[in-house]
Write an enzyme that holds these catalytic residues in place. Structure first.
Site, PDB file in Angstrom:
ATOM      1  N   CYS A  42      40.011  20.432 -24.133  1.00  0.00           N
ATOM      2  CA  CYS A  42      41.355  20.806 -23.686  1.00  0.00           C
ATOM      3  C   CYS A  42      42.073  21.555 -24.812  1.00  0.00           C
ATOM      4  O   CYS A  42      41.828  21.306 -25.991  1.00  0.00           O
ATOM      5  CB  CYS A  42      42.134  19.549 -23.305  1.00  0.00           C
ATOM      6  SG  CYS A  42      43.790  19.926 -22.672  1.00  0.00           S
ATOM      7  N   ASP A  44      44.932  21.098 -25.706  1.00  0.00           N
ATOM      8  CA  ASP A  44      45.930  20.201 -26.307  1.00  0.00           C
ATOM      9  C   ASP A  44      45.796  20.190 -27.836  1.00  0.00           C
ATOM     10  O   ASP A  44      44.700  19.998 -28.363  1.00  0.00           O
ATOM     11  CB  ASP A  44      45.718  18.785 -25.755  1.00  0.00           C
ATOM     12  CG  ASP A  44      46.862  17.861 -26.113  1.00  0.00           C
ATOM     13  OD1 ASP A  44      47.093  17.628 -27.316  1.00  0.00           O
ATOM     14  OD2 ASP A  44      47.527  17.361 -25.186  1.00  0.00           O
ATOM     15  N   ARG A  46      46.399  18.105 -29.974  1.00  0.00           N
ATOM     16  CA  ARG A  46      46.043  16.837 -30.631  1.00  0.00           C
ATOM     17  C   ARG A  46      44.545  16.528 -30.574  1.00  0.00           C
ATOM     18  O   ARG A  46      44.110  15.498 -31.088  1.00  0.00           O
ATOM     19  CB  ARG A  46      46.821  15.681 -29.973  1.00  0.00           C
ATOM     20  CG  ARG A  46      48.319  15.831 -30.096  1.00  0.00           C
ATOM     21  CD  ARG A  46      49.049  14.924 -29.129  1.00  0.00           C
ATOM     22  NE  ARG A  46      48.821  15.312 -27.736  1.00  0.00           N
ATOM     23  CZ  ARG A  46      49.378  14.718 -26.689  1.00  0.00           C
ATOM     24  NH1 ARG A  46      50.182  13.698 -26.883  1.00  0.00           N
ATOM     25  NH2 ARG A  46      49.127  15.135 -25.467  1.00  0.00           N
ATOM     26  N   HIS A  98      40.750  14.160 -22.181  1.00  0.00           N
ATOM     27  CA  HIS A  98      41.490  13.127 -22.934  1.00  0.00           C
ATOM     28  C   HIS A  98      42.548  12.483 -22.043  1.00  0.00           C
ATOM     29  O   HIS A  98      43.148  13.142 -21.190  1.00  0.00           O
ATOM     30  CB  HIS A  98      42.136  13.731 -24.192  1.00  0.00           C
ATOM     31  CG  HIS A  98      43.202  14.734 -23.896  1.00  0.00           C
ATOM     32  ND1 HIS A  98      44.541  14.442 -23.945  1.00  0.00           N
ATOM     33  CD2 HIS A  98      43.137  16.035 -23.501  1.00  0.00           C
ATOM     34  CE1 HIS A  98      45.240  15.521 -23.626  1.00  0.00           C
ATOM     35  NE2 HIS A  98      44.416  16.506 -23.342  1.00  0.00           N
ATOM     36  N   CYS A 101      46.535  13.707 -20.585  1.00  0.00           N
ATOM     37  CA  CYS A 101      46.391  15.169 -20.531  1.00  0.00           C
ATOM     38  C   CYS A 101      47.529  15.777 -19.687  1.00  0.00           C
ATOM     39  O   CYS A 101      47.701  15.433 -18.511  1.00  0.00           O
ATOM     40  CB  CYS A 101      45.039  15.522 -19.921  1.00  0.00           C
ATOM     41  SG  CYS A 101      44.755  17.301 -19.836  1.00  0.00           S
TER      42      CYS A 101
HETATM   43 ZN   LIG Z   1      44.799  18.063 -22.035  1.00  0.00          ZN
END
Ligand SMILES: [Zn+2]
Length: 215
Positions: A42, A44, A46, A98, A101
């Site tokens: 992803c 993302d 993090r 994750h 999300c």
């Molecule tokens: Zn995500």
């Protein structure tokens, strides 16, 4: 100092730190690349493949998009996949989702009509929801239903990978790569493996390519 200037300054500090530990670090990195893993994760901020697996640069070939999707007309993903499988000859492809999300969360809600491109992307996750609607709607509270959709989405994307001609050709000709579906816990830093498909795993015949000329 502006935040963007700090990034460049920190980059210099990072490079110097590595050189202090090993004066040939970047020469070696530029010369050799031993990529045995292709990571589809992803976007993302993090969830960084190298960092959460404690892996040195040069080992994981990475593609990231919102909610780690494998969509069969996404040229950026498919070209990265072809390069990883046919040229880097990776032994493993990992789809890593994750919990928590934002893409999964957004897909479970009513779409905002002005988000034209995002809505097209999230539609693919809504399709996964529809496919598993009955099982998902038995789950409460809502947060657990969302976590389960994260897992089911990873499983669907691993199957989407197995349905590509790139993976099916490689399975027929070099008995690899293995496909892995993982979910990372933002709250504890731990990765769970939830699906693995090895070369030769039977697929729904409707998605099989005719590879008789290759074998
Ligand atoms: Zn995500």
């Amino acid at each position: 100092m502006k935040p963007i200037e700090r990034l460049l300054l920190e980059n210099k500090a990072w490079a110097q730190e590595h050189l202090a530990q090993d004066p040939h670090f970047f020469e070696k990195l530029a010369r050799e690349r031993r990529c045995d893993f292709f990571w589809i994760g992803c976007s993302d901020s993090r969830v960084h493949a190298d960092e959460i697996t404690n892996t040195e640069p040069g080992r994981i070939f990475v593609h990231r998009n919102i909610a780690n999707m494998v969509i069969n007309d996404d040229m950026t993903l498919l070209s990265a996949l072809e390069y990883a499988v046919d040229h880097l000859l990776v032994g493993h492809i990992i789809v890593c989702g994750h919990y928590g999300c934002g893409g999964i969360n957004a897909a479970m809600r009513k779409a905002k009509p002005d988000q034209l491109m995002l809505n097209k992307w999230l539609k693919h996750i809504k399709d996964v929801y529809r496919l598993h609607r009955h099982a998902l709607e038995m789950i409460s509270p809502y947060a657990e239903r969302e976590n389960r959709l994260v897992e089911l989405n990873v499983i669907e994307q691993v199957h989407n990978l197995a349905q590509t001609s790139t993976v099916q050709k490689a399975w027929a000709t070099r008995q690899g790569p293995e496909l892995h579906g993982w979910v990372y816990g933002l709250g504890n830093g731990i990765i769970r493996e939830i699906i693995q498909l090895d070369a030769g795993t039977p697929l729904d015949p409707i998605y099989e390519y005719d590879l008789t000329s290759l074998t």
